[in-house]
Design a protein around this motif. Structure first.
Motif, short mmCIF file in Angstrom:
data_model
loop_
_atom_site.label_atom_id
_atom_site.label_comp_id
_atom_site.label_asym_id
_atom_site.label_seq_id
_atom_site.Cartn_x
_atom_site.Cartn_y
_atom_site.Cartn_z
N VAL A 124 -52.44 -74.40 71.24
CA VAL A 124 -52.05 -74.41 72.65
C VAL A 124 -51.46 -75.77 72.98
CG1 VAL A 124 -52.86 -74.12 75.03
CG2 VAL A 124 -53.90 -72.78 73.19
N ALA A 125 -50.36 -75.77 73.71
CA ALA A 125 -49.70 -77.02 74.07
C ALA A 125 -49.13 -76.92 75.47
CB ALA A 125 -48.59 -77.36 73.07
N SER A 126 -48.90 -78.08 76.06
CA SER A 126 -48.28 -78.12 77.40
C SER A 126 -47.62 -79.46 77.60
CB SER A 126 -49.35 -77.89 78.49
OG SER A 126 -48.77 -78.00 79.78
N SER A 127 -46.55 -79.45 78.38
CA SER A 127 -45.87 -80.70 78.73
C SER A 127 -46.60 -81.41 79.86
CB SER A 127 -44.43 -80.42 79.16
OG SER A 127 -44.41 -79.52 80.26
N ALA A 128 -47.65 -80.77 80.42
CA ALA A 128 -48.40 -81.35 81.54
C ALA A 128 -49.78 -81.79 81.07
CB ALA A 128 -48.52 -80.34 82.68
N GLY A 129 -49.82 -82.78 80.19
CA GLY A 129 -51.10 -83.29 79.72
C GLY A 129 -51.74 -84.23 80.73
N GLY A 130 -53.00 -84.58 80.48
CA GLY A 130 -53.69 -85.51 81.36
C GLY A 130 -54.92 -84.91 82.00
N MET A 131 -55.43 -85.61 83.02
CA MET A 131 -56.70 -85.25 83.63
C MET A 131 -56.69 -83.93 84.38
SD MET A 131 -58.37 -88.82 84.96
CE MET A 131 -57.04 -89.21 86.10
N ASP A 132 -55.51 -83.46 84.80
CA ASP A 132 -55.44 -82.28 85.65
C ASP A 132 -54.98 -81.04 84.90
OD1 ASP A 132 -56.21 -83.74 87.96
OD2 ASP A 132 -54.16 -84.50 88.15
N ILE A 133 -55.21 -80.98 83.59
CA ILE A 133 -54.73 -79.85 82.80
C ILE A 133 -55.38 -78.54 83.25
CG2 ILE A 133 -56.46 -80.24 81.00
CD1 ILE A 133 -52.84 -78.92 80.54
N GLU A 134 -56.64 -78.58 83.71
CA GLU A 134 -57.28 -77.35 84.20
C GLU A 134 -56.55 -76.80 85.42
OE1 GLU A 134 -58.93 -80.15 83.62
OE2 GLU A 134 -60.47 -79.73 82.09
N ASP A 135 -56.14 -77.69 86.32
CA ASP A 135 -55.39 -77.25 87.50
C ASP A 135 -54.04 -76.67 87.10
OD1 ASP A 135 -57.46 -78.14 89.11
OD2 ASP A 135 -56.58 -80.13 89.38
N VAL A 136 -53.41 -77.26 86.09
CA VAL A 136 -52.13 -76.74 85.61
C VAL A 136 -52.30 -75.33 85.08
CG1 VAL A 136 -50.31 -77.02 83.88
CG2 VAL A 136 -51.22 -79.02 85.09
N ALA A 137 -53.37 -75.10 84.31
CA ALA A 137 -53.60 -73.77 83.73
C ALA A 137 -53.83 -72.73 84.82
CB ALA A 137 -54.80 -73.83 82.78
N ARG A 138 -54.46 -73.15 85.93
CA ARG A 138 -54.73 -72.20 87.01
C ARG A 138 -53.49 -71.95 87.88
NH1 ARG A 138 -59.86 -74.87 87.19
NH2 ARG A 138 -59.00 -76.42 88.63
N SER A 139 -52.79 -73.01 88.22
CA SER A 139 -51.70 -72.88 89.20
C SER A 139 -50.35 -72.52 88.58
CB SER A 139 -51.57 -74.18 90.00
OG SER A 139 -51.31 -75.27 89.13
N THR A 140 -50.09 -73.05 87.38
CA THR A 140 -48.81 -72.76 86.72
C THR A 140 -49.06 -72.39 85.25
OG1 THR A 140 -48.54 -75.15 86.29
CG2 THR A 140 -47.43 -74.23 88.24
N PRO A 141 -49.64 -71.24 85.01
CA PRO A 141 -49.98 -70.85 83.63
C PRO A 141 -48.78 -70.74 82.71
CG PRO A 141 -50.22 -68.98 85.14
CD PRO A 141 -50.02 -70.20 85.98
N GLU A 142 -47.58 -70.58 83.27
CA GLU A 142 -46.39 -70.48 82.44
C GLU A 142 -46.09 -71.79 81.71
OE1 GLU A 142 -45.10 -71.81 86.55
OE2 GLU A 142 -46.44 -70.29 85.72
N ARG A 143 -46.71 -72.88 82.14
CA ARG A 143 -46.51 -74.17 81.48
C ARG A 143 -47.42 -74.35 80.27
NH1 ARG A 143 -46.40 -78.95 85.82
NH2 ARG A 143 -45.40 -80.01 84.06
#
Length: 394
Positions: A124-143
């Motif tokens: 699993v990878a994302s261009s939105a790394g860092g402390m808020d990765i859980e929020d990214v997974a919830r709000s913008t799962p396409e990332r």
């Protein structure tokens, strides 16, 4: 079993995955030695605990001098650090990791884990790394990008390149990520890991990919063949009851309820907790004593359950298949007498010699409530816990 960040990074370096240079400190006496070894004028101090959210909880700080390093380390060492993952008690900080600072251009996310639904290892990878990765997974799962690995072929280079391009990497960065991902996959498989998470995986201003932070979890069921990793267990990070259970070979997980559970078999234990919840109660633990429970095992289990001050009643649910119910009843009676249990105990027995076992409990003279079915046992335990809770109120 979780590893500390510094332990995880040692493992990463063995598999040629770049990490920042760092020094582990258990006290502030070696602060100057650490900074001299690392060089530079700014360093990062990281509390070493088995929980995420350290940055937001003040467990990761940048310091600009040796004196500031001593001050921050002194504030962290020997004290519990409370994060959103380990609240409310937190976990004790016995070590800090002091690392060099890096000039970061981008933060990425990377993990290798088991996708149990697909029955595959997933990257699993994302261009939105860092402390808020859980929020990214919830709000913008396409990332969140994902590649499933073939059980025989493993992670292929074309999958790594696909992830690299999707992350916006170009040129030599593509081959560098490919090499890093394949090494991470090899590390995961070769060490029976259940999770390898690098967050963030940073792209430095000079174009390098570096694992800035890392979390590793090892499959507990494989520790018997990974003795080197098993020796890295830090019992100070575990719930004291869980650590005591592990030491005597019991499967115990602490929960937030007030009904202690003692069951033989993981599936039966889950069903027992479900019935407790169904009838309005809350289990205080998961405890599987195994199919070959003895009087000694039962006594140890009672002691661990009762070490939790929240427990107001105990539900014992045993299916006597391998072990006869009369032998189990004898063990329960001996354990209750030995431990001196003062809270209500509800016992449900089923299986070989069940009538004999129930008669032994009834004639023991102890305050043991026998239930013929799991449903009735759960109802009795919930009622007993409620009565005990009310009786003990100041």
């Amino acid at each position: 079993m979780n590893l500390h960040e510094y332990q995880a990074k040692e493992l990463l370096r063995e598999y040629a995955i770049p990490t920042p240079r760092g020094v582990v400190m258990e006290n502030t006496l070696h602060a100057e030695v650490a900074t001299n070894e690392l060089g530079g004028s700014r360093w990062v101090v990281k509390a070493q605990i088995h929980a995420g959210g350290r940055g937001k909880a003040g467990g990761v700080r940048v310091v600009n001098s040796v004196d500031e390093l001593r001050q921050v380390a002194d504030e962290l060492l020997g004290r519990p650090l409370v994060t959103y993952q380990n609240a409310p008690q937190g976990q004790p900080v016995l070590r800090v990791l002091v690392e060099e600072t890096l000039a970061v251009a981008r933060e990425l996310y990377l993990s290798v884990l088991v996708d149990r639904e697909k029955e595959r290892i997933a990257v699993v990878a994302s261009s939105a790394g860092g402390m808020d990765i859980e929020d990214v997974a919830r709000s913008t799962p396409e990332r969140i990008l994902r590649e499933l690995c073939d059980p025989l072929l493993g992670l292929q280079e074309f999958q790594c390149r696909a992830l690299a391009f999707a992350l916006g990497l170009r040129g030599t960065q593509v081959s560098e990520l490919t090499r890093l991902l394949r090494n991470a996959y090899r590390l995961f498989v070769s060490n029976d890991l259940s999770l390898l998470e690098i967050n963030p995986l940073v792209l430095t201003e000079d174009g390098r990919l570096v694992a800035l932070d890392c979390k590793i979890s090892v499959d507990d069921n494989a520790l018997w063949r990974r003795p080197r990793l098993a020796d890295l267990r830090d019992a100070s990070q575990d719930d004291p009851k869980e650590a005591a259970a592990h030491a005597v070979g019991l499967n115990y997980i602490a929960l937030d309820g007030n009904i202690g559970c003692m069951v033989n078999g993981a599936g039966l234990a889950m069903a027992t907790m479900d019935l407790i919840k169904l009838h309005g109660g809350a289990p205080a633990n998961f405890l599987d004593v195994g199919g070959g429970a003895t009087a000694e095992t039962v006594a140890k289990a009672f002691k661990i359950i009762l070490s939790d001050p929240k427990v107001k009643a105990i539900l014992v649910n045993i299916f006597g298949g391998i072990m006869r119910c009369d032998v189990i009843a004898e063990g329960i009676i001996q354990a209750v007498k030995e431990v001196g249990v003062e809270v209500p105990v509800v016992v449900r027995l089923e299986g070989t010699n069940v009538d004999l076992g129930r008669n032994m409990l009834a004639q023991s003279g102890l305050k043991i409530l026998s239930a013929p079915s799991l449903t009735e046992a759960a109802q009795l335990a919930v009622a007993a816990a409620c009565n005990e809770h009310g009786r003990r109120k100041p």
